[in-house]
Design a protein around this motif. Structure first.
Motif, short mmCIF file in Angstrom:
data_model
loop_
_atom_site.label_atom_id
_atom_site.label_comp_id
_atom_site.label_asym_id
_atom_site.label_seq_id
_atom_site.Cartn_x
_atom_site.Cartn_y
_atom_site.Cartn_z
N TYR A 55 0.84 -1.49 0.16
CA TYR A 55 -0.38 -0.16 -0.04
C TYR A 55 0.91 1.22 -0.27
N GLY A 56 0.18 2.61 -0.85
CA GLY A 56 1.37 4.00 -0.64
C GLY A 56 2.02 3.84 -1.96
N VAL A 57 1.82 2.55 -2.47
CA VAL A 57 3.05 2.67 -4.24
C VAL A 57 2.04 2.84 -5.20
N PRO A 58 2.28 4.07 -5.87
CA PRO A 58 1.74 4.24 -6.81
C PRO A 58 0.95 3.06 -7.64
N VAL A 59 -0.03 3.52 -8.26
CA VAL A 59 -0.78 2.94 -9.56
C VAL A 59 -1.28 3.08 -10.66
N ASP A 60 -1.57 2.62 -11.80
CA ASP A 60 -2.28 3.46 -12.61
C ASP A 60 -3.85 3.16 -13.33
N GLY A 61 -4.17 2.14 -12.35
CA GLY A 61 -5.56 1.46 -12.25
C GLY A 61 -5.54 1.25 -11.29
N VAL A 62 -7.21 1.39 -11.01
CA VAL A 62 -7.90 0.56 -9.52
C VAL A 62 -9.59 -0.38 -10.37
N ILE A 63 -9.02 -1.86 -10.50
CA ILE A 63 -10.77 -2.29 -10.47
C ILE A 63 -11.31 -2.80 -9.67
N PHE A 64 -12.78 -2.52 -9.38
CA PHE A 64 -13.80 -2.20 -8.55
C PHE A 64 -14.16 -3.65 -8.92
N ILE A 65 -14.21 -5.01 -8.23
CA ILE A 65 -14.71 -6.19 -8.12
C ILE A 65 -15.92 -5.79 -7.41
N GLY A 66 -17.29 -6.09 -8.52
CA GLY A 66 -18.34 -5.74 -7.32
C GLY A 66 -19.39 -6.74 -7.99
N GLY A 67 -21.22 -6.76 -7.69
CA GLY A 67 -22.19 -7.18 -7.86
C GLY A 67 -22.23 -8.19 -6.60
N SER A 68 -23.15 -8.17 -6.82
CA SER A 68 -23.74 -9.23 -5.26
C SER A 68 -24.37 -10.45 -4.98
N GLN A 69 -24.92 -11.44 -4.18
CA GLN A 69 -25.41 -12.52 -4.59
C GLN A 69 -26.53 -12.11 -3.18
N ASP A 70 -25.74 -11.39 -2.27
CA ASP A 70 -27.08 -10.67 -1.25
C ASP A 70 -27.19 -9.26 -1.08
N ARG A 71 -28.39 -8.71 -1.11
CA ARG A 71 -29.04 -7.42 -1.18
C ARG A 71 -28.81 -6.77 -0.46
N SER A 72 -28.36 -7.25 1.20
CA SER A 72 -27.77 -6.40 1.73
C SER A 72 -26.60 -5.86 2.13
N LEU A 73 -25.70 -6.69 0.63
CA LEU A 73 -24.26 -6.06 0.33
C LEU A 73 -23.89 -5.23 -0.46
N VAL A 74 -25.32 -4.15 -1.07
CA VAL A 74 -25.19 -3.65 -1.90
C VAL A 74 -25.24 -2.06 -1.43
N LYS A 75 -24.11 -1.62 -1.51
CA LYS A 75 -24.00 -0.80 -0.96
C LYS A 75 -23.35 0.56 -2.05
N THR A 76 -23.88 0.45 -3.22
CA THR A 76 -23.00 1.19 -4.01
C THR A 76 -22.63 2.82 -3.90
N GLU A 77 -23.77 3.25 -3.32
CA GLU A 77 -23.76 4.99 -2.62
C GLU A 77 -23.09 5.02 -1.88
N ILE A 78 -22.95 4.44 -1.21
CA ILE A 78 -21.73 4.74 0.43
C ILE A 78 -20.70 3.89 0.60
N LEU A 79 -20.72 3.17 -0.16
CA LEU A 79 -18.97 2.25 -0.13
C LEU A 79 -18.35 2.55 -1.42
N ASP A 80 -18.72 2.03 -2.69
CA ASP A 80 -18.18 2.24 -3.69
C ASP A 80 -18.08 3.60 -3.91
N TYR A 81 -19.15 3.80 -3.58
CA TYR A 81 -18.86 6.20 -4.51
C TYR A 81 -18.00 6.21 -4.65
N PRO A 82 -17.87 6.24 -2.66
CA PRO A 82 -16.78 7.64 -2.05
C PRO A 82 -15.06 7.05 -3.03
N MET A 83 -15.04 5.36 -2.66
CA MET A 83 -13.31 5.36 -3.17
C MET A 83 -13.92 5.23 -4.92
#
Length: 310
Positions: free
Chosen positions: A189-217
């Motif tokens: 961590y703290g090493v410069p990167v050239d891109g970020v890959i987000f792995i999403g998609g869920s089988q559980d509705r309770s884990l879908v928090k894109t607006e408060i979890l994925d979006y800020p990141m």
């Protein structure tokens, strides 16, 4: 379809048994040759139908076997052609992976990125969607967070996690979240990167928090002029593709497959877009330059529409 045929066959066998009993009873009790003759005609017709169903069932089974063989051949073909198609496409690229659905992902994704010449610097997995139940007071105290409702705290933790991935300034925060079993950390961590890959998609509705979890990141990385790529597997129950596309980042909705991994590599190499097999995808793959084996270049921070972010 095979199950339906078996059901019908079982039903017909039961009818045969009932007819046999009926014939015996009719012969012994009534002695009516007309009834026996009609029952025999009905039995003959049922026997013909049973034979037809048996033949159809065999044909369907043969078709299923052929499809399985074709599918295995297709998978072998994809595995063999993927390495030369991705070779050298991401030479020198350093990438970070952020997983927000807690499920883990297949090793062959990292293997494909490595074959393409990229280095995966870190893999960060958010566990249980940053569920603060039973942890809130402790985290507020240890991390000196401002008192707020759970959603506001999740947003704050998400943004700080993204900062820690990129700058390394929040290592204490990352370690605390890991100890609280809200994060799983792997790599540098703290090493410069050239891109970020987000792995999403869920089988559980309770884990879908894109607006408060994925979006800020995602917002943090985009503010740093880093390209972001949102991916998920084909069979997720709750897709994140529409949510990711609202942030104007490239998406791949079948990343567990060789075509999906090829699409991701080409997107990172400079072919932004929305790829895969779901309605949210625009096409299966980016255009492939067969003459040179290369792809065009897109400057870091350029959106999938070709316009620079502001």
């Amino acid at each position: 379809m095979i199950i339906d045929y078996r059901y019908h066959i079982a039903s017909l066998v039961a009818v045969f048994i009932a007819l046999g009993i009926g014939i015996l009873v009719g012969s012994a009790v009534l002695g009516n040759e007309v009834i026996v003759k009609r029952q025999q005609q009905l039995a003959d017709r049922l026997e013909i139908q049973l034979e037809e169903l048996r033949q159809k069932n065999e044909a369907v089974q043969a078709r299923a076997n052929n499809l399985e063989i074709d599918n295995n051949i297709q998978k072998q073909f994809e595995k063999q052609v993927l390495p030369p198609l991705v070779a050298g496409k991401l030479t020198g690229k350093r990438l970070a992976i952020v997983e927000t659905n807690s499920y883990g992902f297949r090793d062959d994704l990292v293997n494909t990125l490595t074959m393409a010449g990229a280095t995966v610097q870190s893999v960060t997995t958010v566990l249980d969607g940053f569920d603060l139940t039973g942890r809130k007071d402790r985290l507020v105290s240890e991390l000196n967070l401002k008192e707020a409702d759970d959603n506001a705290l999740v947003k704050q933790l998400a943004a700080e996690t993204a900062r820690g991935i990129l700058t390394g300034e929040k290592q204490a925060l990352l370690n605390t979240l890991a100890q609280a079993e809200l994060l799983k950390l792997s790599g540098d961590y703290g090493v410069p990167v050239d891109g970020v890959i987000f792995i999403g998609g869920s089988q559980d509705r309770s884990l879908v928090k894109t607006e408060i979890l994925d979006y800020p990141m995602i917002d943090y990385f985009l503010q740093q002029k880093l390209p972001v790529f949102g991916v998920e597997e084909t069979d997720v129950t709750y897709s994140y593709m529409k949510d990711y596309q609202k942030k104007r980042v490239s998406t791949v909705d079948n990343v567990e497959t060789p075509p999906g991994q090829l699409a991701l590599v080409l997107a990172i190499a400079g072919k932004p877009g929305h790829y895969g097999v779901k309605p949210t995808a625009k096409q299966l793959l980016p255009p492939i330059d067969t003459a040179t084996g290369g792809v065009g270049n897109v400057k870091p921070g350029q959106s999938v529409s070709g316009n620079s972010r502001t």
